[in-house]
Scaffold this motif. Structure first.
Motif, PDB file in Angstrom:
ATOM      1  N   UNK A   1       0.839  -1.204   0.000  1.00  0.00           N
ATOM      2  CA  UNK A   1       0.000   0.000   0.000  1.00  0.00           C
ATOM      3  C   UNK A   1       0.873   1.253   0.000  1.00  0.00           C
ATOM      4  N   UNK A   2       0.385   2.307  -0.652  1.00  0.00           N
ATOM      5  CA  UNK A   2       1.092   3.584  -0.676  1.00  0.00           C
ATOM      6  C   UNK A   2       0.873   4.301   0.646  1.00  0.00           C
ATOM      7  N   UNK A   3       1.961   4.526   1.360  1.00  0.00           N
ATOM      8  CA  UNK A   3       1.859   5.176   2.666  1.00  0.00           C
ATOM      9  C   UNK A   3       1.379   6.617   2.521  1.00  0.00           C
ATOM     10  N   UNK A   4       1.833   7.303   1.478  1.00  0.00           N
ATOM     11  CA  UNK A   4       1.417   8.693   1.258  1.00  0.00           C
ATOM     12  C   UNK A   4      -0.079   8.773   0.964  1.00  0.00           C
ATOM     13  N   UNK A   5      -0.577   7.868   0.103  1.00  0.00           N
ATOM     14  CA  UNK A   5      -2.007   7.865  -0.217  1.00  0.00           C
ATOM     15  C   UNK A   5      -2.827   7.490   1.012  1.00  0.00           C
ATOM     16  N   UNK A   6      -2.285   6.544   1.801  1.00  0.00           N
ATOM     17  CA  UNK A   6      -2.993   6.142   3.018  1.00  0.00           C
ATOM     18  C   UNK A   6      -3.068   7.303   4.009  1.00  0.00           C
ATOM     19  N   UNK A   7      -2.023   8.089   4.083  1.00  0.00           N
ATOM     20  CA  UNK A   7      -2.019   9.253   4.976  1.00  0.00           C
ATOM     21  C   UNK A   7      -3.118  10.236   4.578  1.00  0.00           C
ATOM     22  N   UNK A   8      -3.285  10.443   3.278  1.00  0.00           N
ATOM     23  CA  UNK A   8      -4.343  11.344   2.814  1.00  0.00           C
ATOM     24  C   UNK A   8      -5.720  10.805   3.189  1.00  0.00           C
ATOM     25  N   UNK A   9      -5.922   9.510   3.036  1.00  0.00           N
ATOM     26  CA  UNK A   9      -7.212   8.916   3.393  1.00  0.00           C
ATOM     27  C   UNK A   9      -7.479   9.048   4.898  1.00  0.00           C
ATOM     28  N   UNK A  10      -6.438   8.858   5.703  1.00  0.00           N
ATOM     29  CA  UNK A  10      -6.618   8.967   7.145  1.00  0.00           C
ATOM     30  C   UNK A  10      -6.953  10.399   7.548  1.00  0.00           C
ATOM     31  N   UNK A  11      -6.366  11.368   6.863  1.00  0.00           N
ATOM     32  CA  UNK A  11      -6.706  12.768   7.159  1.00  0.00           C
ATOM     33  C   UNK A  11      -8.171  13.044   6.851  1.00  0.00           C
ATOM     34  N   UNK A  12      -8.637  12.466   5.765  1.00  0.00           N
ATOM     35  CA  UNK A  12     -10.036  12.670   5.402  1.00  0.00           C
ATOM     36  C   UNK A  12     -10.964  12.012   6.418  1.00  0.00           C
ATOM     37  N   UNK A  13     -10.579  10.848   6.904  1.00  0.00           N
ATOM     38  CA  UNK A  13     -11.413  10.134   7.877  1.00  0.00           C
ATOM     39  C   UNK A  13     -11.375  10.816   9.239  1.00  0.00           C
ATOM     40  N   UNK A  14     -10.174  11.244   9.657  1.00  0.00           N
ATOM     41  CA  UNK A  14     -10.026  11.843  10.984  1.00  0.00           C
ATOM     42  C   UNK A  14     -10.646  13.227  11.062  1.00  0.00           C
ATOM     43  N   UNK A  15     -10.539  14.010  10.006  1.00  0.00           N
ATOM     44  CA  UNK A  15     -11.090  15.358  10.025  1.00  0.00           C
ATOM     45  C   UNK A  15     -10.032  16.408  10.317  1.00  0.00           C
ATOM     46  N   UNK A  16     -10.439  17.645  10.315  1.00  0.00           N
ATOM     47  CA  UNK A  16      -9.494  18.756  10.438  1.00  0.00           C
ATOM     48  C   UNK A  16      -8.895  18.933  11.812  1.00  0.00           C
ATOM     49  N   UNK A  17      -9.501  18.337  12.846  1.00  0.00           N
ATOM     50  CA  UNK A  17      -8.965  18.496  14.201  1.00  0.00           C
ATOM     51  C   UNK A  17      -7.817  17.539  14.500  1.00  0.00           C
ATOM     52  N   UNK A  18      -7.448  16.706  13.537  1.00  0.00           N
ATOM     53  CA  UNK A  18      -6.414  15.711  13.767  1.00  0.00           C
ATOM     54  C   UNK A  18      -5.348  15.819  12.679  1.00  0.00           C
ATOM     55  N   UNK A  19      -4.136  15.396  13.004  1.00  0.00           N
ATOM     56  CA  UNK A  19      -3.032  15.398  12.045  1.00  0.00           C
ATOM     57  C   UNK A  19      -2.512  13.981  11.887  1.00  0.00           C
ATOM     58  N   UNK A  20      -1.933  13.700  10.717  1.00  0.00           N
ATOM     59  CA  UNK A  20      -1.358  12.392  10.416  1.00  0.00           C
ATOM     60  C   UNK A  20       0.121  12.577  10.130  1.00  0.00           C
ATOM     61  N   UNK A  21       0.960  11.827  10.823  1.00  0.00           N
ATOM     62  CA  UNK A  21       2.404  11.954  10.673  1.00  0.00           C
ATOM     63  C   UNK A  21       2.997  10.653  10.170  1.00  0.00           C
ATOM     64  N   UNK A  22       3.982  10.794   9.316  1.00  0.00           N
ATOM     65  CA  UNK A  22       4.691   9.624   8.816  1.00  0.00           C
ATOM     66  C   UNK A  22       5.659   9.108   9.883  1.00  0.00           C
ATOM     67  N   UNK A  23       6.175   7.914   9.661  1.00  0.00           N
ATOM     68  CA  UNK A  23       7.117   7.345  10.626  1.00  0.00           C
ATOM     69  C   UNK A  23       8.352   8.230  10.766  1.00  0.00           C
ATOM     70  N   UNK A  24       8.825   8.783   9.650  1.00  0.00           N
ATOM     71  CA  UNK A  24       9.999   9.642   9.720  1.00  0.00           C
ATOM     72  C   UNK A  24       9.718  10.906  10.541  1.00  0.00           C
ATOM     73  N   UNK A  25       8.530  11.460  10.370  1.00  0.00           N
ATOM     74  CA  UNK A  25       8.166  12.637  11.163  1.00  0.00           C
ATOM     75  C   UNK A  25       8.090  12.294  12.649  1.00  0.00           C
ATOM     76  N   UNK A  26       7.558  11.125  12.966  1.00  0.00           N
ATOM     77  CA  UNK A  26       7.468  10.702  14.362  1.00  0.00           C
ATOM     78  C   UNK A  26       8.862  10.579  14.965  1.00  0.00           C
ATOM     79  N   UNK A  27       9.775   9.950  14.211  1.00  0.00           N
ATOM     80  CA  UNK A  27      11.140   9.777  14.700  1.00  0.00           C
ATOM     81  C   UNK A  27      11.845  11.123  14.829  1.00  0.00           C
ATOM     82  N   UNK A  28      11.668  11.980  13.824  1.00  0.00           N
ATOM     83  CA  UNK A  28      12.332  13.291  13.857  1.00  0.00           C
ATOM     84  C   UNK A  28      11.878  14.105  15.068  1.00  0.00           C
TER      85      UNK A  28
END
Length: 825
Positions: free
Chosen positions: A211-238
């Protein structure tokens, strides 16, 4: 000139030895600090991804709020998500095998049940798969003697301790979840129920293979809504690394402040050393001028000498710094402090920075003595003077120093009335610089005063010692000033720490009116605890301290039996009438609202009457000072049922002994491992324990500066012995015994150390007194308290160390035969 300078440095290496030691110690502190922090930083990078090894994406709340469990189900249903689980990190309490709470800050974490998201290292057994199961860290299991399959009781703010089956042990040592206490892992539903939380801190997501992680991130943002953010693994580590490095940066900055103090002291020692050595070369310098050497050449030669000395000493300091950093790491591991990182890290940049810093410090400290040393007329070579005569400080310097000293003292005295914290710091700095500038008058005068007992008791020996001490005002002032810095800071922290502890203890006396207190460990008290305690017949008063702020007014729960004990004064009315519908209003709020006894007061939509107008010493909690209303516990509970406190006051019932009351409290607390029972003395000790720990740490760090300053005392005395070779030989020739010569040098060293220590203690005490007066004006019950025993110990240790430092100079003074010393030129 270069060859001559290097030969001269090699010939006089022993003279520069103690000066080099000051540089070695200072650079070792710098290098050791940087190496230790570099190792911690490397460990932070290595640990950043410990619990996210299988996390592809993370869902977070933009505002920091908890994420509802329903959002986990919605995320899990998104196409492309292999697994999703909520993670909650909180605190809890653990009951040991003996039924008592396990000491230490307990970390509670919700562990995913999905295999695709599990990143824990299992030592034995397995991770929890269902409700009612728990895992603990391996050290806690070993210390308590737990075995797999046994029932472990864990408690949280949600209520009493509950039994869970131990199914495994994990290794969290050295990770962000190793905070020195037990680690407890539960499934998400148990973690929520135990803590009383309504959601998770974040949602961890594992993507399906391919699965495309970038595309999945976009879908999760749509599901979660504007009050939530989605971070990649690299962002979490950074972000994890950034937080760790930021904290390390603050820790490093704190250490480097003490490093700076040590380096400044070393600079004073080096400058004084070069001033003495160059003064002793007056005749040699004049001869070089006579045969054609220019001032520029002589100045360059002196700087070259300081550069070589600084470079060699700095190299030794770097090597000592490696050992120092290793010792700190070993100490941290032995003390089980969870701040040590990876292995010892020695980088080229750290070594180079330390070398450059030590060399630059030595050269800068030698600039002024080198410039003065070149101002020798060639005609001086034709005289018998082997040493440049001592000169007093100029009138401009003394006048300016007296002015700066007066301004500094005035700033310290006026900081409280002005209400400015900056004035305390400015006053301390100006007072110190005033001592430095006015030192050539102040230090000899104090040496004469402190030397009076020595003159009376020792007679001629005391007279000689005092005369030698004050012979060169600039020199003795520079030597004493090096001690003023370190001892001044140590004294400031000692007096400030003791005064703070005394203020805390008085505050406890003012706020706590009972024999026992129950305190939540890192969290609020469980909701049912106060009721269970109040139901025990052995206990008379059970009062949970609760408060909240409404419209800039602090509303506090009060017990009629306790409220009068902690009040400073009742201005009108009867404080004992506080009860249903009756409240106490503090003076400032009553004046601001025009309230009097009997006035109606509306709180939370309910009407109350003012029973009394009172005043106390309790500092405000989120509201303007004095804007406080005290109401009965029952009224507070009716208005704010969900408001909890972290402390409950408890008194035994009438005719019940303290021992029986303690047993009754412990019987209730056996089900609540997240709270701790203490009497007033233990509670005060808990609150002041941090002050003691910080004071010990600061004293240890500043101790290096004091050691360097004492090295300066030994250095000055040693070089003075060389300067007075013929004079000492004459004294020995006319009958001064070896023991008396040692006594002269010992008294001289003791006087220098005593003057510097007394000035340092005076400066530190003045700064602390100013700070305490300011805190008292800002609303705290703080007064300066002088720990005479500790201050006397500081003075005694400084003098004793100086006496020990006089041993080698005395041995050197007595090592040469009298006839040979008389022939010295």
């Amino acid at each position: 000139m270069i060859r001559l300078t290097l030969r001269s440095l090699r010939a006089e290496a022993l003279r520069m030895l103690l000066s080099a030691l000051a540089v070695v110690l200072g650079v070792a502190f710098v290098a050791g600090t940087m190496m230790f922090v570099d190792g911690m930083r490397a460990g932070a990078y290595a640990r950043a991804g410990t619990f996210d090894r299988h996390t592809d994406l993370g869902v977070y709340s933009a505002g920091g709020e908890l994420l509802p469990p329903t959002l986990v189900d919605r995320v899990r249903a998104v196409d492309g998500v292999a697994a999703a689980a909520g993670e909650l990190t909180n605190t809890a309490g653990l009951l040991g095998a003996d039924g008592r709470p396990v000491l230490g800050f307990t970390t509670l974490v919700a562990i995913p049940t999905e295999a695709a998201l599990r990143s824990y290292d299992v030592v034995a057994g397995r991770l929890p798969d269902r409700a009612g199961e728990v895992v603990l860290d391996a050290p806690t299991v070993a210390e308590e003697g737990f075995s797999l399959g046994t029932a472990i009781r864990v408690g949280g703010t949600g209520g009493a301790a509950r039994p869970y089956t131990l199914v495994g042990t994990v290794d969290v040592a050295g990770t962000a979840r190793d905070v020195g206490g037990p680690f407890v892992g539960l499934v998400g539903s148990d973690a929520l129920a135990l803590t009383g939380e309504r959601g998770y801190g974040r949602i961890m997501v594992a993507a399906r293979p391919g699965a495309s992680v970038a595309a999945l991130a976009d879908e999760l943002r749509a599901v979660a809504g504007g009050d939530f953010s989605v971070k990649s693994r690299q962002q979490i580590l950074d972000e994890a690394v950034e937080d760790a490095v930021r904290n390390l940066g603050m820790f490093q900055m704190l250490l480097l402040i003490f490093v700076g103090v040590a380096m400044v002291v070393a600079g004073f020692v080096i400058a004084n050393t070069f001033a003495i050595v160059l003064a002793q070369r007056t005749r040699r310098t004049a001869l070089l001028r006579l045969i054609g050497a220019t001032r520029r050449q002589l100045f360059g030669a002196a700087l070259l000498e300081s550069a070589v000395l600084g470079l060699v000493a700095s190299a030794l300091g770097v090597l000592l710094g490696v050992a120092l950093a290793g010792g700190i790491q070993l100490l941290m591991s032995r003390l089980d402090v969870p701040v040590s990182g990876g292995s010892l890290t020695v980088t080229g940049s750290t070594a180079l920075t330390s070398l450059l810093l030590g060399t630059a410090l030595t050269m800068c400290a030698a600039l002024l003595p080198a410039w003065r040393g070149t101002r020798v007329a060639p005609v001086a070579a034709l005289t018998d003077a082997a040493v440049q005569p001592s000169r007093g400080a100029g009138r401009v310097r003394l006048s300016f120093g007296a002015l700066v000293l007066a301004v500094g003292v005035a700033a310290l005295a006026g900081a409280a009335s002005a209400g400015q914290v900056l004035l305390v710091a400015v006053g301390g700095v100006l007072t110190f610089f005033g001592i430095v500038l006015f030192g050539p008058v102040l230090v000899p005068a104090l040496a004469r005063v402190f030397g009076w007992p020595a003159r009376r008791v020792l007679g001629t020996i005391g007279e000689l010692a005092v005369a030698n001490t004050v012979r060169n005002p600039r020199r003795v002032a520079a030597t004493a000033t090096a001690l003023v810095i370190g001892i001044g800071l140590v004294s400031a922290f000692v007096v400030g720490g003791r005064s703070t502890k005394d203020g805390i203890e008085r505050s406890v006396d003012a706020q706590i009116g009972t024999d026992f207190v129950v305190v939540g460990i890192g969290q609020d008290l469980p909701a049912a605890l106060a009721g269970e305690l109040a139901a025990r017949p052995e206990l008379g008063v059970v009062h949970e301290q609760r408060s909240t702020v409404v419209a800039d007014v602090e509303i506090r729960a009060a017990d009629p039996a306790l409220v009068a004990r902690t009040l400073r004064g009742v201005l009108a009315g009867d404080a004992h009438r506080v009860g249903p519908g009756q409240v106490l209003v503090h003076r400032e709020l009553a004046q601001a609202r025009g309230w009097q006894v009997g006035s109606p007061v509306t709180v939370g939509g309910r009407s109350f009457r003012v029973a009394a107008v009172v005043t106390d010493d309790t500092p405000g909690n989120g509201a303007p000072a004095g804007h406080v209303i005290d109401m009965a516990d029952a009224d507070f509970t009716a208005l704010f049922p969900d408001q909890r406190g972290v402390l409950a006051e408890i008194d035994p019932a009438a005719r019940v002994s303290a021992e029986r009351a303690r047993d009754a409290i412990e019987a209730v607390l056996g089900s609540y491992p997240t709270v701790n029972l203490m009497d007033q003395g233990a509670y005060k000790k808990m609150l002041t324990g941090t002050v003691d720990m910080m004071l010990a740490l600061v004293t240890a760090l500043l101790g290096l500066a004091v050691v360097i300053a004492l090295v300066g005392v030994a250095n000055t005395l040693s070089l003075s012995v060389v300067e007075r070779t013929r004079e000492n030989a004459v004294l020995r020739a006319v009958g001064l015994t070896r023991g008396r010569m040692r006594a002269v040098l010992a008294v001289e060293a003791g006087l220098m150390a005593l003057v510097g220590a007394v000035l340092g203690v005076g400066l530190g005490t003045g700064v602390s007194a100013s700070a305490m007066a300011l805190l008292a004006r800002l609303g705290g019950d703080f007064h300066v308290v002088l720990p005479l025993g500790q201050l006397g110990l500081i003075l005694g240790v400084a003098v004793l160390a100086a006496l020990l430092a006089s041993v080698l100079p005395a041995r050197r003074a007595l090592s040469r035969p009298v006839v040979e010393a008389l022939a010295d030129q």
